[in-house]
Design a protein around this motif. Structure first.
Motif, PDB file in Angstrom:
ATOM      1  N   ILE A 109     -86.290  75.384 -37.079  1.00 61.18           N
ATOM      2  CA  ILE A 109     -86.084  74.052 -36.491  1.00 61.18           C
ATOM      3  C   ILE A 109     -87.162  73.091 -36.990  1.00 61.18           C
ATOM      4  O   ILE A 109     -86.872  71.938 -37.327  1.00 61.18           O
ATOM      5  CB  ILE A 109     -86.054  74.131 -34.956  1.00 61.18           C
ATOM      6  N   ASP A 110     -88.396  73.569 -37.069  1.00 63.78           N
ATOM      7  CA  ASP A 110     -89.483  72.726 -37.585  1.00 63.78           C
ATOM      8  C   ASP A 110     -89.213  72.314 -39.031  1.00 63.78           C
ATOM      9  O   ASP A 110     -89.466  71.163 -39.413  1.00 63.78           O
ATOM     10  CB  ASP A 110     -90.829  73.447 -37.487  1.00 63.78           C
ATOM     11  N   ALA A 111     -88.703  73.237 -39.839  1.00 62.98           N
ATOM     12  CA  ALA A 111     -88.385  72.909 -41.233  1.00 62.98           C
ATOM     13  C   ALA A 111     -87.295  71.842 -41.286  1.00 62.98           C
ATOM     14  O   ALA A 111     -87.373  70.900 -42.085  1.00 62.98           O
ATOM     15  CB  ALA A 111     -87.952  74.164 -41.989  1.00 62.98           C
ATOM     16  N   TRP A 112     -86.271  71.979 -40.433  1.00 63.44           N
ATOM     17  CA  TRP A 112     -85.208  70.964 -40.367  1.00 63.44           C
ATOM     18  C   TRP A 112     -85.801  69.607 -39.962  1.00 63.44           C
ATOM     19  O   TRP A 112     -85.457  68.584 -40.537  1.00 63.44           O
ATOM     20  CB  TRP A 112     -84.165  71.363 -39.327  1.00 63.44           C
ATOM     21  N   THR A 113     -86.634  69.626 -38.931  1.00 60.79           N
ATOM     22  CA  THR A 113     -87.206  68.380 -38.414  1.00 60.79           C
ATOM     23  C   THR A 113     -88.045  67.693 -39.491  1.00 60.79           C
ATOM     24  O   THR A 113     -87.921  66.481 -39.706  1.00 60.79           O
ATOM     25  CB  THR A 113     -88.041  68.655 -37.152  1.00 60.79           C
ATOM     26  N   GLU A 114     -88.857  68.465 -40.179  1.00 62.59           N
ATOM     27  CA  GLU A 114     -89.682  67.899 -41.258  1.00 62.59           C
ATOM     28  C   GLU A 114     -88.799  67.312 -42.360  1.00 62.59           C
ATOM     29  O   GLU A 114     -89.049  66.201 -42.841  1.00 62.59           O
ATOM     30  CB  GLU A 114     -90.580  69.001 -41.821  1.00 62.59           C
ATOM     31  N   ALA A 115     -87.773  68.036 -42.749  1.00 65.92           N
ATOM     32  CA  ALA A 115     -86.879  67.546 -43.803  1.00 65.92           C
ATOM     33  C   ALA A 115     -86.109  66.310 -43.344  1.00 65.92           C
ATOM     34  O   ALA A 115     -85.876  65.388 -44.134  1.00 65.92           O
ATOM     35  CB  ALA A 115     -85.909  68.650 -44.225  1.00 65.92           C
ATOM     36  N   LEU A 116     -85.728  66.269 -42.065  1.00 61.62           N
ATOM     37  CA  LEU A 116     -85.004  65.105 -41.555  1.00 61.62           C
ATOM     38  C   LEU A 116     -85.899  63.873 -41.511  1.00 61.62           C
ATOM     39  O   LEU A 116     -85.484  62.774 -41.895  1.00 61.62           O
ATOM     40  CB  LEU A 116     -84.406  65.397 -40.169  1.00 61.62           C
ATOM     41  N   VAL A 117     -87.139  64.043 -41.070  1.00 57.55           N
ATOM     42  CA  VAL A 117     -88.074  62.914 -41.039  1.00 57.55           C
ATOM     43  C   VAL A 117     -88.349  62.416 -42.461  1.00 57.55           C
ATOM     44  O   VAL A 117     -88.468  61.213 -42.693  1.00 57.55           O
ATOM     45  CB  VAL A 117     -89.385  63.287 -40.301  1.00 57.55           C
ATOM     46  N   GLU A 118     -88.408  63.327 -43.404  1.00 56.63           N
ATOM     47  CA  GLU A 118     -88.603  62.924 -44.807  1.00 56.63           C
ATOM     48  C   GLU A 118     -87.394  62.133 -45.302  1.00 56.63           C
ATOM     49  O   GLU A 118     -87.545  61.121 -45.988  1.00 56.63           O
ATOM     50  CB  GLU A 118     -88.815  64.155 -45.683  1.00 56.63           C
ATOM     51  N   ALA A 119     -86.194  62.586 -44.943  1.00 54.94           N
ATOM     52  CA  ALA A 119     -84.977  61.886 -45.375  1.00 54.94           C
ATOM     53  C   ALA A 119     -84.751  60.598 -44.587  1.00 54.94           C
ATOM     54  O   ALA A 119     -84.156  59.651 -45.098  1.00 54.94           O
ATOM     55  CB  ALA A 119     -83.764  62.806 -45.212  1.00 54.94           C
ATOM     56  N   ARG A 120     -85.232  60.584 -43.334  1.00 54.87           N
ATOM     57  CA  ARG A 120     -85.029  59.423 -42.457  1.00 54.87           C
ATOM     58  C   ARG A 120     -86.351  59.005 -41.843  1.00 54.87           C
ATOM     59  O   ARG A 120     -86.638  59.302 -40.674  1.00 54.87           O
ATOM     60  CB  ARG A 120     -84.032  59.778 -41.348  1.00 54.87           C
ATOM     61  N   ASP A 122     -87.189  56.454 -40.552  1.00 54.25           N
ATOM     62  CA  ASP A 122     -87.012  55.593 -39.387  1.00 54.25           C
ATOM     63  C   ASP A 122     -87.099  56.367 -38.077  1.00 54.25           C
ATOM     64  O   ASP A 122     -87.217  55.768 -37.010  1.00 54.25           O
ATOM     65  CB  ASP A 122     -85.647  54.882 -39.464  1.00 54.25           C
ATOM     66  N   LEU A 123     -87.066  57.698 -38.134  1.00 55.77           N
ATOM     67  CA  LEU A 123     -87.068  58.524 -36.931  1.00 55.77           C
ATOM     68  C   LEU A 123     -88.475  58.954 -36.547  1.00 55.77           C
ATOM     69  O   LEU A 123     -89.313  59.237 -37.417  1.00 55.77           O
ATOM     70  CB  LEU A 123     -86.236  59.786 -37.155  1.00 55.77           C
ATOM     71  N   THR A 124     -88.709  59.048 -35.249  1.00 52.94           N
ATOM     72  CA  THR A 124     -89.925  59.695 -34.766  1.00 52.94           C
ATOM     73  C   THR A 124     -89.677  61.208 -34.813  1.00 52.94           C
ATOM     74  O   THR A 124     -88.530  61.660 -34.941  1.00 52.94           O
ATOM     75  CB  THR A 124     -90.238  59.276 -33.320  1.00 52.94           C
ATOM     76  N   ASP A 125     -90.731  61.972 -34.658  1.00 51.14           N
ATOM     77  CA  ASP A 125     -90.572  63.434 -34.645  1.00 51.14           C
ATOM     78  C   ASP A 125     -89.658  63.882 -33.514  1.00 51.14           C
ATOM     79  O   ASP A 125     -88.824  64.771 -33.698  1.00 51.14           O
ATOM     80  CB  ASP A 125     -91.927  64.132 -34.530  1.00 51.14           C
ATOM     81  N   ILE A 126     -89.798  63.267 -32.343  1.00 52.58           N
ATOM     82  CA  ILE A 126     -88.971  63.685 -31.202  1.00 52.58           C
ATOM     83  C   ILE A 126     -87.507  63.314 -31.434  1.00 52.58           C
ATOM     84  O   ILE A 126     -86.609  64.080 -31.099  1.00 52.58           O
ATOM     85  CB  ILE A 126     -89.508  63.152 -29.849  1.00 52.58           C
ATOM     86  N   VAL A 165     -74.098  64.226 -37.401  1.00 54.11           N
ATOM     87  CA  VAL A 165     -75.041  64.238 -36.279  1.00 54.11           C
ATOM     88  C   VAL A 165     -76.437  63.849 -36.756  1.00 54.11           C
ATOM     89  O   VAL A 165     -77.110  63.023 -36.145  1.00 54.11           O
ATOM     90  CB  VAL A 165     -75.059  65.625 -35.588  1.00 54.11           C
ATOM     91  N   LEU A 166     -76.861  64.435 -37.854  1.00 55.20           N
ATOM     92  CA  LEU A 166     -78.220  64.175 -38.347  1.00 55.20           C
ATOM     93  C   LEU A 166     -78.427  62.723 -38.765  1.00 55.20           C
ATOM     94  O   LEU A 166     -79.545  62.217 -38.707  1.00 55.20           O
ATOM     95  CB  LEU A 166     -78.550  65.104 -39.519  1.00 55.20           C
ATOM     96  N   TRP A 167     -77.368  62.065 -39.175  1.00 54.88           N
ATOM     97  CA  TRP A 167     -77.485  60.675 -39.623  1.00 54.88           C
ATOM     98  C   TRP A 167     -77.044  59.678 -38.551  1.00 54.88           C
ATOM     99  O   TRP A 167     -76.902  58.490 -38.821  1.00 54.88           O
ATOM    100  CB  TRP A 167     -76.725  60.464 -40.941  1.00 54.88           C
ATOM    101  N   THR A 168     -76.881  60.143 -37.324  1.00 57.19           N
ATOM    102  CA  THR A 168     -76.555  59.253 -36.216  1.00 57.19           C
ATOM    103  C   THR A 168     -77.678  58.231 -36.041  1.00 57.19           C
ATOM    104  O   THR A 168     -78.862  58.574 -36.078  1.00 57.19           O
ATOM    105  CB  THR A 168     -76.379  60.056 -34.903  1.00 57.19           C
TER     106      THR A 168
END
Length: 177
Positions: A109-120, A122-126, A165-168
Protein backbone atom coordinates in the motif's frame (compact mmCIF):
# COMPACT_ATOMS: atom_id res chain seq x y z
CA UNK A 1 -4.72 -25.02 -2.38
CA UNK A 2 -7.59 -27.23 -1.33
CA UNK A 3 -7.78 -25.76 2.18
CA UNK A 4 -8.28 -22.24 0.79
CA UNK A 5 -11.06 -23.47 -1.51
CA UNK A 6 -12.78 -25.15 1.45
CA UNK A 7 -12.33 -22.09 3.69
CA UNK A 8 -13.80 -19.96 0.90
CA UNK A 9 -16.80 -22.25 0.37
CA UNK A 10 -17.59 -23.10 4.00
CA UNK A 11 -15.69 -20.69 6.23
CA UNK A 12 -12.53 -21.23 8.21
CA UNK A 13 -14.27 -22.12 11.48
CA UNK A 14 -16.53 -24.68 9.80
CA UNK A 15 -13.67 -26.71 8.33
CA UNK A 16 -11.72 -29.24 10.35
CA UNK A 17 -8.43 -30.89 9.52
CA UNK A 18 -10.44 -34.06 8.90
CA UNK A 19 -12.55 -32.22 6.29
CA UNK A 20 -9.44 -30.87 4.58
CA UNK A 21 -7.70 -34.24 4.72
CA UNK A 22 -10.73 -35.99 3.23
CA UNK A 23 -10.78 -33.51 0.35
CA UNK A 24 -7.18 -34.34 -0.55
CA UNK A 25 -7.38 -38.07 0.18
CA UNK A 26 -5.51 -38.30 3.44
CA UNK A 27 -6.28 -38.50 7.13
CA UNK A 28 -6.79 -35.10 8.71
CA UNK A 29 -4.13 -35.58 11.39
CA UNK A 30 -1.59 -36.30 8.62
CA UNK A 31 -1.80 -32.63 7.67
CA UNK A 32 -0.18 -31.84 11.01
CA UNK A 33 3.01 -33.42 9.65
CA UNK A 34 3.25 -30.50 7.19
CA UNK A 35 1.41 -27.77 9.10
CA UNK A 36 1.50 -27.62 12.92
CA UNK A 37 -2.07 -26.26 13.10
CA UNK A 38 -5.00 -25.39 10.87
CA UNK A 39 -4.13 -21.69 11.17
CA UNK A 40 -0.76 -22.44 9.55
CA UNK A 41 -2.59 -23.26 6.32
CA UNK A 42 -3.93 -19.70 6.30
CA UNK A 43 -0.58 -18.25 7.28
CA UNK A 44 1.21 -20.10 4.49
CA UNK A 45 -1.29 -19.06 1.82
CA UNK A 46 -1.40 -15.40 2.90
CA UNK A 47 2.38 -15.25 3.31
CA UNK A 48 2.91 -16.62 -0.20
CA UNK A 49 0.51 -14.06 -1.65
CA UNK A 50 2.08 -11.10 0.15
CA UNK A 51 5.57 -12.36 -0.76
CA UNK A 52 4.55 -12.59 -4.41
CA UNK A 53 3.48 -8.93 -4.36
CA UNK A 54 6.83 -7.95 -2.89
CA UNK A 55 8.82 -10.15 -5.28
CA UNK A 56 6.96 -8.80 -8.32
CA UNK A 57 7.73 -5.23 -7.19
CA UNK A 58 11.38 -6.10 -6.57
CA UNK A 59 11.77 -7.61 -10.05
CA UNK A 60 11.08 -4.24 -11.68
CA UNK A 61 13.91 -1.76 -12.06
CA UNK A 62 11.45 1.14 -11.97
CA UNK A 63 8.06 0.63 -10.41
CA UNK A 64 5.17 2.65 -11.82
CA UNK A 65 1.66 2.95 -10.52
CA UNK A 66 0.42 0.94 -13.52
CA UNK A 67 2.91 -1.80 -12.65
CA UNK A 68 1.61 -1.97 -9.10
CA UNK A 69 -1.99 -2.06 -10.29
CA UNK A 70 -1.21 -4.80 -12.82
CA UNK A 71 0.59 -6.89 -10.19
CA UNK A 72 -2.29 -6.61 -7.71
CA UNK A 73 -5.01 -7.19 -10.29
CA UNK A 74 -3.09 -10.17 -11.65
CA UNK A 75 -2.76 -11.70 -8.20
CA UNK A 76 -6.43 -11.05 -7.48
CA UNK A 77 -7.56 -12.69 -10.69
CA UNK A 78 -5.27 -15.70 -10.17
CA UNK A 79 -6.00 -16.05 -6.45
CA UNK A 80 -9.61 -14.96 -6.16
CA UNK A 81 -10.46 -17.57 -3.54
CA UNK A 82 -7.50 -16.49 -1.43
CA UNK A 83 -8.64 -12.86 -1.66
CA UNK A 84 -12.09 -13.93 -0.49
CA UNK A 85 -10.70 -15.90 2.41
CA UNK A 86 -8.40 -13.04 3.41
CA UNK A 87 -11.23 -10.51 3.44
CA UNK A 88 -13.39 -12.74 5.63
CA UNK A 89 -10.89 -14.76 7.64
CA UNK A 90 -7.86 -12.54 8.35
CA UNK A 91 -9.27 -12.22 11.87
CA UNK A 92 -8.62 -15.95 12.30
CA UNK A 93 -4.87 -15.50 11.96
CA UNK A 94 -2.78 -15.78 15.10
CA UNK A 95 -1.80 -12.28 16.23
CA UNK A 96 1.91 -12.40 15.38
CA UNK A 97 1.37 -13.93 11.93
CA UNK A 98 -1.48 -11.52 11.21
CA UNK A 99 0.75 -8.56 12.06
CA UNK A 100 3.55 -9.83 9.80
CA UNK A 101 1.17 -10.32 6.88
CA UNK A 102 -0.40 -6.90 7.44
CA UNK A 103 3.08 -5.31 7.48
CA UNK A 104 3.83 -6.89 4.10
CA UNK A 105 0.51 -5.69 2.70
CA UNK A 106 1.10 -2.25 4.21
CA UNK A 107 4.42 -2.09 2.35
CA UNK A 108 2.54 -2.70 -0.89
CA UNK A 109 0.00 0.00 0.00
CA UNK A 110 2.87 2.37 0.80
CA UNK A 111 4.42 1.65 -2.61
CA UNK A 112 1.06 2.42 -4.28
CA UNK A 113 0.67 5.62 -2.26
CA UNK A 114 4.18 6.80 -3.14
CA UNK A 115 3.64 6.05 -6.83
CA UNK A 116 0.25 7.79 -6.80
CA UNK A 117 1.65 10.92 -5.16
CA UNK A 118 4.43 10.93 -7.76
CA UNK A 119 1.87 10.62 -10.57
CA UNK A 120 -0.53 13.08 -8.91
CA UNK A 121 1.39 15.72 -6.97
CA UNK A 122 -1.94 17.49 -6.34
CA UNK A 123 -2.74 14.87 -3.67
CA UNK A 124 -1.73 14.86 -0.04
CA UNK A 125 -0.43 11.59 1.37
CA UNK A 126 -3.72 10.95 3.16
CA UNK A 127 -5.76 11.62 0.00
CA UNK A 128 -3.53 9.24 -1.93
CA UNK A 129 -3.87 6.61 0.80
CA UNK A 130 -7.67 6.90 0.69
CA UNK A 131 -7.69 6.47 -3.09
CA UNK A 132 -5.30 3.52 -2.89
CA UNK A 133 -7.49 1.72 -0.35
CA UNK A 134 -10.60 2.44 -2.42
CA UNK A 135 -8.93 1.17 -5.60
CA UNK A 136 -7.73 -2.02 -3.94
CA UNK A 137 -11.19 -2.55 -2.45
CA UNK A 138 -12.56 -2.64 -6.00
CA UNK A 139 -10.17 -5.48 -6.81
CA UNK A 140 -10.81 -7.27 -3.50
CA UNK A 141 -14.57 -7.21 -4.05
CA UNK A 142 -14.86 -7.85 -7.77
CA UNK A 143 -12.49 -10.84 -7.89
CA UNK A 144 -14.60 -12.60 -5.26
CA UNK A 145 -17.74 -12.54 -7.43
CA UNK A 146 -17.53 -15.90 -9.16
CA UNK A 147 -19.53 -15.22 -12.33
CA UNK A 148 -17.57 -12.01 -12.97
CA UNK A 149 -14.32 -13.89 -12.58
CA UNK A 150 -15.23 -15.99 -15.61
CA UNK A 151 -15.15 -12.95 -17.91
CA UNK A 152 -12.12 -13.20 -20.21
CA UNK A 153 -11.65 -9.43 -19.97
CA UNK A 154 -11.95 -9.14 -16.19
CA UNK A 155 -8.29 -8.17 -15.63
CA UNK A 156 -8.45 -5.35 -18.18
CA UNK A 157 -11.80 -4.20 -16.80
CA UNK A 158 -10.40 -4.15 -13.28
CA UNK A 159 -7.37 -2.16 -14.45
CA UNK A 160 -9.74 0.41 -15.96
CA UNK A 161 -11.85 0.62 -12.79
CA UNK A 162 -8.81 0.91 -10.52
CA UNK A 163 -7.32 3.68 -12.66
CA UNK A 164 -10.65 5.51 -12.53
CA UNK A 165 -10.63 5.39 -8.73
CA UNK A 166 -7.00 6.46 -8.50
CA UNK A 167 -7.57 9.43 -10.79
CA UNK A 168 -10.76 10.59 -9.06
CA UNK A 169 -10.69 14.34 -8.44
CA UNK A 170 -11.26 14.63 -4.71
CA UNK A 171 -11.51 18.42 -5.00
CA UNK A 172 -14.90 18.04 -6.71
CA UNK A 173 -16.31 15.95 -3.87
CA UNK A 174 -19.14 17.92 -2.25
CA UNK A 175 -18.29 19.22 1.19
CA UNK A 176 -20.05 17.35 3.95
CA UNK A 177 -20.96 14.49 1.61
Amino acid sequence: MTAIRLFHEHGYAAMSLDDIGAAIGMAGPSILYHFPAKADLLIEAFSRASASLSAARDELSTVTLDDLVAIYVGLGVRERLLFGVYVLEAVSLPEEAGQAIRRALDADIDAWTEALVEARPDLTDIEATILVHAARAVVNDVVRIGHLHERPTIAAELMTMVRAVLWTDLATTPAGA
